[in-house]
Design a protein around this motif. Sequence first.
Motif, PDB file in Angstrom:
ATOM      1  N   ALA A   1      -6.280  15.375  22.063  1.00  0.00           N
ATOM      2  CA  ALA A   1      -6.888  15.317  20.725  1.00  0.00           C
ATOM      3  C   ALA A   1      -6.887  13.594  20.405  1.00  0.00           C
ATOM      4  O   ALA A   1      -7.837  13.138  20.175  1.00  0.00           O
ATOM      5  CB  ALA A   1      -6.028  15.883  19.771  1.00  0.00           C
TER       6      ALA A   1
ATOM      7  N   GLY B   1      -7.025  11.270  22.525  1.00  0.00           N
ATOM      8  CA  GLY B   1      -7.839  10.473  23.374  1.00  0.00           C
ATOM      9  C   GLY B   1      -9.052  10.436  23.097  1.00  0.00           C
ATOM     10  O   GLY B   1     -10.099   9.521  23.470  1.00  0.00           O
ATOM     11  N   THR B   2      -9.464  11.202  21.778  1.00  0.00           N
ATOM     12  CA  THR B   2     -10.933  11.034  21.318  1.00  0.00           C
ATOM     13  C   THR B   2     -10.967  10.012  20.205  1.00  0.00           C
ATOM     14  O   THR B   2     -12.195   9.926  19.699  1.00  0.00           O
ATOM     15  CB  THR B   2     -11.193  12.368  20.589  1.00  0.00           C
TER      16      THR B   2
ATOM     17  N   ALA C   1      -8.559   4.522  18.230  1.00  0.00           N
ATOM     18  CA  ALA C   1      -7.493   3.732  17.887  1.00  0.00           C
ATOM     19  C   ALA C   1      -6.824   2.890  19.146  1.00  0.00           C
ATOM     20  O   ALA C   1      -7.095   3.386  20.139  1.00  0.00           O
ATOM     21  CB  ALA C   1      -6.196   4.598  17.289  1.00  0.00           C
ATOM     22  N   ALA C   2      -5.952   1.815  18.812  1.00  0.00           N
ATOM     23  CA  ALA C   2      -5.420   1.091  19.870  1.00  0.00           C
ATOM     24  C   ALA C   2      -4.306   1.468  20.494  1.00  0.00           C
ATOM     25  O   ALA C   2      -3.258   1.705  19.867  1.00  0.00           O
ATOM     26  CB  ALA C   2      -5.133  -0.280  19.298  1.00  0.00           C
ATOM     27  N   PHE C   3      -4.417   2.166  21.536  1.00  0.00           N
ATOM     28  CA  PHE C   3      -3.061   2.537  22.340  1.00  0.00           C
ATOM     29  C   PHE C   3      -3.554   2.677  23.768  1.00  0.00           C
ATOM     30  O   PHE C   3      -4.891   2.931  24.129  1.00  0.00           O
ATOM     31  CB  PHE C   3      -2.544   3.805  21.821  1.00  0.00           C
ATOM     32  N   ASP C   4      -2.519   2.791  24.730  1.00  0.00           N
ATOM     33  CA  ASP C   4      -2.816   3.351  26.070  1.00  0.00           C
ATOM     34  C   ASP C   4      -2.247   4.729  26.391  1.00  0.00           C
ATOM     35  O   ASP C   4      -1.120   5.083  25.964  1.00  0.00           O
ATOM     36  CB  ASP C   4      -1.974   2.317  27.031  1.00  0.00           C
ATOM     37  N   PRO C   5      -3.303   5.593  26.524  1.00  0.00           N
ATOM     38  CA  PRO C   5      -2.947   7.144  26.618  1.00  0.00           C
ATOM     39  C   PRO C   5      -1.968   7.446  27.754  1.00  0.00           C
ATOM     40  O   PRO C   5      -1.196   8.343  27.726  1.00  0.00           O
ATOM     41  CB  PRO C   5      -4.139   7.632  27.009  1.00  0.00           C
TER      42      PRO C   5
ATOM     43  N   SER D   1     -15.743  11.843  27.830  1.00  0.00           N
ATOM     44  CA  SER D   1     -15.594  10.568  27.288  1.00  0.00           C
ATOM     45  C   SER D   1     -14.034  10.399  26.454  1.00  0.00           C
ATOM     46  O   SER D   1     -13.637   9.645  25.922  1.00  0.00           O
ATOM     47  CB  SER D   1     -16.736  10.326  26.302  1.00  0.00           C
ATOM     48  N   ASN D   2     -13.316  11.446  26.715  1.00  0.00           N
ATOM     49  CA  ASN D   2     -11.987  11.427  26.222  1.00  0.00           C
ATOM     50  C   ASN D   2     -11.133  10.381  26.998  1.00  0.00           C
ATOM     51  O   ASN D   2     -11.454  10.229  28.158  1.00  0.00           O
ATOM     52  CB  ASN D   2     -11.238  12.786  26.520  1.00  0.00           C
ATOM     53  N   ARG D   3     -10.564   9.378  26.099  1.00  0.00           N
ATOM     54  CA  ARG D   3      -9.668   8.345  26.748  1.00  0.00           C
ATOM     55  C   ARG D   3      -8.698   8.822  27.536  1.00  0.00           C
ATOM     56  O   ARG D   3      -8.090   8.070  28.515  1.00  0.00           O
ATOM     57  CB  ARG D   3      -9.348   7.231  25.617  1.00  0.00           C
ATOM     58  N   ALA D   4      -8.153  10.045  27.174  1.00  0.00           N
ATOM     59  CA  ALA D   4      -7.045  10.596  27.940  1.00  0.00           C
ATOM     60  C   ALA D   4      -7.818  11.346  28.948  1.00  0.00           C
ATOM     61  O   ALA D   4      -8.427  12.512  29.012  1.00  0.00           O
ATOM     62  CB  ALA D   4      -6.368  11.725  27.043  1.00  0.00           C
ATOM     63  N   LYS D   5      -7.763  10.719  30.107  1.00  0.00           N
ATOM     64  CA  LYS D   5      -8.329  11.151  31.421  1.00  0.00           C
ATOM     65  C   LYS D   5      -7.357  11.859  32.388  1.00  0.00           C
ATOM     66  O   LYS D   5      -6.515  11.311  32.820  1.00  0.00           O
ATOM     67  CB  LYS D   5      -9.360  10.002  32.005  1.00  0.00           C
TER      68      LYS D   5
ATOM     69  N   PHE E   1      -1.926  13.875  33.045  1.00  0.00           N
ATOM     70  CA  PHE E   1      -0.766  13.256  32.465  1.00  0.00           C
ATOM     71  C   PHE E   1       0.438  13.652  33.445  1.00  0.00           C
ATOM     72  O   PHE E   1       1.281  14.179  33.084  1.00  0.00           O
ATOM     73  CB  PHE E   1      -0.441  13.675  30.963  1.00  0.00           C
TER      74      PHE E   1
ATOM     75  N   MET F   1     -12.149  18.335  22.857  1.00  0.00           N
ATOM     76  CA  MET F   1     -12.809  17.571  23.854  1.00  0.00           C
ATOM     77  C   MET F   1     -11.774  17.678  25.152  1.00  0.00           C
ATOM     78  O   MET F   1     -10.601  17.243  25.127  1.00  0.00           O
ATOM     79  CB  MET F   1     -13.078  16.246  23.509  1.00  0.00           C
TER      80      MET F   1
ATOM     81  N   THR G   1      -9.910  16.851  28.925  1.00  0.00           N
ATOM     82  CA  THR G   1      -9.511  15.598  29.574  1.00  0.00           C
ATOM     83  C   THR G   1     -10.166  15.558  30.989  1.00  0.00           C
ATOM     84  O   THR G   1      -9.784  14.732  31.665  1.00  0.00           O
ATOM     85  CB  THR G   1      -8.175  15.599  29.733  1.00  0.00           C
TER      86      THR G   1
END
Lengths: 385, 385
Positions: free
Chosen positions: A310, A312-313, A316-320, B44-48, B77, B218, B220
């Motif tokens: 969630a 990751g969409t 916001a600034a952070f490293d997943p 396009s999820n940043r959590a890949k 993860f 979305m 990952t």
Amino acid sequence: MSVTAAQGFEAAGVAVGLKSTGKPDVAVVVNRGPLKVGAAVFTSNRAKANPIMWSQRVIQDGVVEAIVLNSGGANCFTGSFGFQTTHQTAEKAGELLGVSAGDVLVCSTGLIGTGDEVFRAKVLAGTEQGIAELSADGGEAASLAIMTTDSRPKRSVVTGDGWTIGGMAKGAGMLAPGLATMLVVITTDAVLTAAQADAALRQATGRTFDRLDSDGCMSTNDQVTLMVSGASGVTPDLDAFASALAEVSQDLAKQLQGDAEGASHDITILVQNAASEEDAVEVGRSVARNNLFKAAIFGNDPNWGRVLAAIGTTQAAFDPYDVDVWMNGVRVCSQGGPDAPREDVDLTPRATDLVIDLKVGAASATILTNDLTHDYVHENSAYSS
Amino acid sequence: MSVTAAQGFEAAGVAVGLKSTGKPDVAVVVNRGPLKVGAAVFTSNRAKANPIMWSQRVIQDGVVEAIVLNSGGANCFTGSFGFQTTHQTAEKAGELLGVSAGDVLVCSTGLIGTGDEVFRAKVLAGTEQGIAELSADGGEAASLAIMTTDSRPKRSVVTGDGWTIGGMAKGAGMLAPGLATMLVVITTDAVLTAAQADAALRQATGRTFDRLDSDGCMSTNDQVTLMVSGASGVTPDLDAFASALAEVSQDLAKQLQGDAEGASHDITILVQNAASEEDAVEVGRSVARNNLFKAAIFGNDPNWGRVLAAIGTTQAAFDPYDVDVWMNGVRVCSQGGPDAPREDVDLTPRATDLVIDLKVGAASATILTNDLTHDYVHENSAYSS
């Protein structure tokens, strides 16, 4: 006591048949002064109900004499006839109270698209009957009359140094933030100017009602109103007043969360160490609106992968891959990988704490939400509301 | 035949115990050429997930020899160990096929946060076994091996003028657009350059998979891959190829919609007469993500007020008081007011058509979604996935 806890207010709640159950459905709250100050925030939904469009005009001069609220019909998307109904409601109340209709707020809640002649006649009758029954201890009756799918009334009172703030709220579905997210009336006998009331209300709602996101669905009718009588004669310390107003607001917001349609968990999402408060809110809200996460909590499943999917969409600034996640005190994910075993998390209590540590800054925000349950689906599929 | 319908491809699907049910869980698709062209779009999820990060590197040169896909674990993860698992999978496949590991794509799907030594051993064993069992009619077996909560495999074939496109897909939950929204492999024996393949794939996914939004969540791990063998020897008309690729993509997207977790309605939302296609997509998506609307459809309730409440939250150009809404051919709302009686709408069929006429321009877009049901809540609360 809700809206009649503070001095200078009278209220009533009456039943006129807007609800098929015969329960109370029209509430009136009148400010007897000496001040007649008001402030309000409204849904930011562009699809606005007639009472919202009316009340937005009324509030512009900061003067409010009274507010009439009905359940049993939203009077939204009912055309010019519906707007006239709202206008006539204010005129009826103004006439009976001997004040200008332009100083009477109106709120409606219920099914969108209903507001015919029968609805109008009942609302007008309720306005008349409510005004006839006004009393200085009518706060409880009023809080009952604004309920829709609520299972219980929401009331709150906080007392300051010589002044009091009291409020009532209704709302169980379509709970997501616009500016306001439900029908709320808060009264105070503190002495405030219109500008002070407006500033205090916006500050309080921005961090309380606006951060309740039960189901991601923004209403067309939401309004939070603050009425100021000044009857205590006490000019409050503004910080103390703001703090007390936030306390009443958060108390009412938590009561709304606790009674959300079909919910079995009240989820508090704390996003900490964010780069900004906006980032923290965006991250928290993305989780609050994730059906898969919400269904997992219903199933007492600490599925932290859905939290990361969630957030990751968001932008916001952070490293997943450097995020920690706690559920009910157990760190289930650290640095984007599994930590404590899922079995260590007890999700059986209704109160559920989720903490997301973004590790990039010092800002934080708390979002309140609920789980996604069979009862939510049932309530929102079996009945029109 | 799915991915082996086109000439030049071999595939296999094998069971190595990643799924507790013992069903097939590793698929391999190999391009025997003569071309080894590939294109892919990713979540396009940043959590890949780890396989996404790996495949994004592999695809950069437009050369793809093979793809290995596993169900039964998302390898997301799972830290550097998980990334090494993906890397080792590609190396194992490359070694056995006599090609560079850097030309082998990897996809994984299943529970986030799982990817331990046991997972690695099984994926490597499945890669080896799958390659041993490759065959020119292995497309069906491969399509079975990528299923997770899918109740049935998704396959599609379209034949052009001397060339063929075939594909397979999996996905039943976490269906919301990123760039891609599920695992999809499409193969063709047409002769295309990498740039042509990439352009055609982006164009097709942008209006098909990207407009399927079953539950707003979305993934990952989503990836849509196009593999080009050129084995037909035919250079296609590019418009005809683009059209055929879009047809396969939309066919697979509709199959995903039709098998979405717990859904009882397939809802097609057509937004017409919008000022721009972007506006039409934004409006359609706001409805597709509105739980109250989706629950109403589950209850066969044509609650058009929830449609207006949803679209009112968007920034698209339109007047909320001049919008028409049709449900299954009945205009229930015109100019922001009630039109035909709700009773005229029959929502019992699974196929549900919602038309929203914004009346401001000439653009349109169609979004596919599903209703919100008890079974959705059940599937996503009772099991980790």
